[in-house]
Design an enzyme around this catalytic site. Structure first.
Site, PDB file in Angstrom:
ATOM      1  CE  LYS A  84      -8.612   8.769   1.020  1.00 23.27           C
ATOM      2  NZ  LYS A  84      -8.566   7.696   0.009  1.00 23.27           N
ATOM      3  CD  GLU A 104      -0.879  14.718   5.445  1.00 26.27           C
ATOM      4  OE1 GLU A 104      -0.553  13.587   5.038  1.00 26.27           O
ATOM      5  OE2 GLU A 104      -1.077  14.988   6.629  1.00 26.27           O
ATOM      6  CB  CYS A 145     -34.984 -19.639  -1.268  1.00 26.21           C
ATOM      7  SG  CYS A 145     -35.503 -18.190  -0.308  1.00 26.21           S
ATOM      8  CE1 TYR A 174      -1.397   7.333   6.403  1.00 29.72           C
ATOM      9  CE2 TYR A 174      -0.966   6.849   4.095  1.00 29.72           C
ATOM     10  CZ  TYR A 174      -1.506   6.485   5.320  1.00 29.72           C
ATOM     11  OH  TYR A 174      -2.135   5.281   5.456  1.00 29.72           O
ATOM     12  CG  ASP A 196      -6.777   5.652  -5.758  1.00 30.81           C
ATOM     13  OD1 ASP A 196      -7.095   5.117  -4.689  1.00 30.81           O
ATOM     14  OD2 ASP A 196      -7.456   5.548  -6.793  1.00 30.81           O
ATOM     15  CB  CYS A 210     -34.911 -13.451   1.572  1.00 31.23           C
ATOM     16  SG  CYS A 210     -35.272 -15.233   1.627  1.00 31.23           S
ATOM     17  CB  CYS A 234     -35.959 -14.852  -2.088  1.00 31.97           C
ATOM     18  SG  CYS A 234     -34.183 -15.238  -2.019  1.00 31.97           S
ATOM     19  CE  LYS A 276     -12.075   9.379  -0.857  1.00 29.98           C
ATOM     20  NZ  LYS A 276     -12.644   8.224  -1.514  1.00 29.98           N
ATOM     21  CE1 TYR A 322      29.433  -1.255 -16.698  1.00 30.66           C
ATOM     22  CE2 TYR A 322      30.776   0.542 -15.808  1.00 30.66           C
ATOM     23  CZ  TYR A 322      30.677  -0.751 -16.329  1.00 30.66           C
ATOM     24  OH  TYR A 322      31.805  -1.520 -16.469  1.00 30.66           O
ATOM     25  CB  CYS A 333     -32.192 -18.097   1.731  1.00 32.93           C
ATOM     26  SG  CYS A 333     -31.867 -17.093   0.281  1.00 32.93           S
TER      27      CYS A 333
END
Length: 665
Positions: free
Chosen positions: A113, A111, A406, A222, A115, A421, A403, A309, A32, A427
């Site tokens: 990572k 650090e 085509c 970062y 997302d 292909c 393919c 990861k 406030y 195509c």
């Protein structure tokens, strides 16, 4: 107190309250009271417009409408990170680091990572001026009004820091905030958002910044990018950024060895689910900024950083069918159509099967119960089959022979993982894909023309290849679905403007198989024109640095194809740049032809990138490591002692920055 002084005092006070609440998570005033002071400031600014400041706290509430986000080229490229998934990968990386630097004395930062959506914030004269999304790394969309609404980003750093710099970070949506947004949507009878990452990314492109201001977005920083040499290490620069108001995560840790890196990973792999944000791994960086400069970059990523990861989430579901996609080069990708399943915050219905060998290796069959994970938590893939649940009437998968688009018989050359292909000019997906590649940002960068429009132009018979674009008129495209006169004019204007795109990008845009961005630059520099390139024989092509027989043969195939020759002739007639411009050639010589240089140390007349460009502009090659093939080392201050020892042992000539400048003058 004058009105100007009152305004300055209120701005300072409100900035401090913002910092305490959004960065330190320590409110020092009620909502406030904050709103009362903000309204008082708004009233004073309204009555005294001569004291307007784009970085005032009153400018954070939104209100700007952005219909088109301008494309902005990054002053410093935003590279991707190389990924690792095991401790062995990290040990290999450390070995490369130590070999490149010639020393085992290396500190690292660890650090988390986060997302979200990558952002680049530009500050000039100590004030925030611009925010640009990562885009393709070379250029992104300017989203300044939307970023200003994020209260944890200081518009003016509070203390002594740097003058001109960029802050790089991740725009994220805290999990609690995301859940509250979804609760409100459910109450309003609206569909829930799928995951925090996509919601954060989508928020940056909302046209009304008032709507962005309503979302609980946050920004975790970062990296500091600057040419000022005030700080010697990455950790020091971030610590000082935190002191002046930037939200640098407290989890960043300085370590002395790769074993301590492993400890950090083990700790956070267990604790990451307790964080208020989504994280998918750890980023490890060489701490010393001089060593970062020494290591430099590959074509795609910094050598001095790597992402580890965390193990991807896995789920099981049923494979309902297999379909086949045709890429722009004709490559066939088998796709698994799955019973929908929740995985890492998204509903997964499809997954890549890669190629025929992968299907055979895992013995994947329709009707199987399969285990799915997101590779690097991005692209879903099938990693195994639950053979205990295989149906009794199961039959082995027979890979497509024709393919799907085509019906041309597929081919697979020796040593190639994929089927192709060969009908490249007849195509439909290949036609559309090649044109889409041609108009893309890294290629011809044609504004006003998107992928859906390309497909529509092909279906309407207006284009069959990228040369046809230059024959289009406003009158032809106005009747297209959802195409107004202004849109048609913008499209044609964008096509005309693309005639100014330099040769190296045009060469990449042609879509010659195996000729990516980096290879296109090397070929353009060496051959100077499309005519020289297309008339070169195999021996000439493979004599070019880093051009192997596979790339050379692909260029020969393109150059001998009648339809390719006709396309090139049409592009020439349209005025597309198919040779290096006279302006580009002005500063280029062959003075350093055949010479290999290593650049090491800190320089003062030119920065490291300018030195490397000068070497290449004069026909030389820059190498990242010293070997018997190295001809010269351009040595600045603080050149590593191990590099000096190695250079002397190999008898390599060491020259100063001034010696080099004299050599090319």
């Amino acid at each position: 107190m004058t009105n100007q002084q009152k305004i300055a005092s209120l701005r300072s006070e409100l900035n401090t309250h913002n910092y305490n609440y959004y960065v330190l998570d320590n409110a020092t005033i009620s909502d406030y009271d904050f709103d009362i002071k903000l309204k008082e400031l708004e009233k004073l600014e309204s009555e005294n417009p001569e004291f307007f400041d784009a970085n005032s706290p009153t400018q954070r509430v939104g209100g700007t409408i952005t219909k088109n986000f301008n494309t902005v080229t990054h002053k410093n490229r935003m590279y991707s990170l190389s990924n690792s998934y095991s401790k062995e990968d990290l040990l290999d990386w450390e070995e490369r680091i130590q070999k490149g630097l010639g020393t085992t004395d290396v500190e690292y930062t660890c650090e988390l990572k986060f997302d979200g959506a990558s952002i680049n914030l530009t500050y000039e004269n100590g004030k925030f001026v611009k925010a640009v999304t990562r885009g393709d790394g070379f250029q992104g969309d300017e989203v300044t009004p939307n970023i200003k609404t994020i209260r944890s980003i200081p518009l003016i750093p509070n203390g002594d820091f740097l003058s001109d710099f960029q802050m790089r970070g991740e725009i994220i949506l805290p999990i609690d905030g995301f859940n509250k947004m979804n609760e409100e949507r459910v109450e309003n009878g609206e569909e829930e958002y799928r995951n925090p990452r996509n919601t954060a990314s989508g928020s940056l492109k909302l046209q009304d910044s008032t709507e962005v201001a309503k979302r609980p977005l946050d920004c975790l920083l970062y990296q500091v990018v600057t040419e000022e040499r005030k700080y010697k290490t990455h950790f020091e620069s971030l610590e000082n950024a935190r002191k002046v108001g930037f939200k640098v995560p407290e989890t960043i840790t300085l370590v002395k060895s790769i074993d301590q890196v492993f400890d950090f990973i083990t700790n956070w792999d267990a604790k990451r689910h307790d964080l208020p944000y989504e994280t998918d791994g750890v980023v490890i960086k060489v701490n010393n900024l001089h060593q970062q400069d020494e290591l430099g970059y590959t074509a795609k990523a910094p050598r001095w950083a790597i992402a580890y990861k965390f193990k991807a989430e896995q789920v099981s579901t049923v494979l309902n069918s297999i379909s086949y996609q045709v890429g722009r080069t004709g490559a066939i990708t088998p796709v698994a159509n799955l019973e929908p399943v929740q995985l890492a915050g998204t509903t997964v219905k499809r997954a890549s099967l890669h190629n025929a060998d992968q299907i055979a290796k895992l013995d994947i069959r329709v009707g199987d119960t399969v285990f799915v994970e997101k590779g690097g938590e991005i692209i879903p893939k099938i990693i195994a089959v639950d053979l205990t649940k295989r149906p009794e009437d199961s039959v082995p998968t027979i890979y497509a022979t024709n393919c799907p688009e085509c019906n041309t018989e597929l081919v697979r050359t020796e040593g190639d993982a994929k089927h192709y292909c060969p009908n490249e000019f007849g195509c439909a997906p290949q036609i559309t894909g090649r044109v889409q590649h041609f108009i893309s940002r890294k290629a011809m960068d044609i504004d006003g023309l998107g992928g859906e429009t390309v497909d529509l132009l092909r279906k309407e018979g207006l284009i069959q290849n990228y040369a046809d674009l230059y024959d289009l008129t406003v009158e032809q495209v106005i009747p297209l679905e959802r195409m107004a006169e202004k849109s048609a004019q913008n499209m044609i204007a964008g096509i005309i403007k693309s005639k100014e795109i330099p040769f190296e990008k045009v060469l990449f845009a042609l879509g010659i198989r195996f000729v990516g961005e980096t290879v296109a630059k090397k070929l353009a520099k060496h051959f100077k024109s499309i005519d020289n390139l297309m008339s070169a024989d195999l021996e000439t092509l493979i004599s070019v640095d880093e051009i192997g027989e596979r790339i050379a043969q692909s260029i020969l195939d393109f150059s001998s194809n009648l339809e390719s020759i006709q396309l090139i002739n049409r592009l020439k007639a349209s005025g597309v740049q198919l040779e290096v411009s006279a302006e580009s050639l002005e500063n280029q010589t062959n003075k350093l032809q055949g010479l290999i240089f290593v650049v090491s140390g800190v320089f003062y007349q030119m920065n490291r990138n300018e030195l490397k460009k000068a070497i290449e502009d004069n026909g030389g090659k820059v190498s990242s490591s010293i070997s018997k093939k190295t001809n010269f080392i351009v040595a600045g201050d603080n050149m590593g002692p191990s590099k000096l020892t190695k250079a002397e042992s190999l008898g390599i000539e060491i020259i100063s920055e001034q010696d080099f400048i004299d050599k090319i003058s």
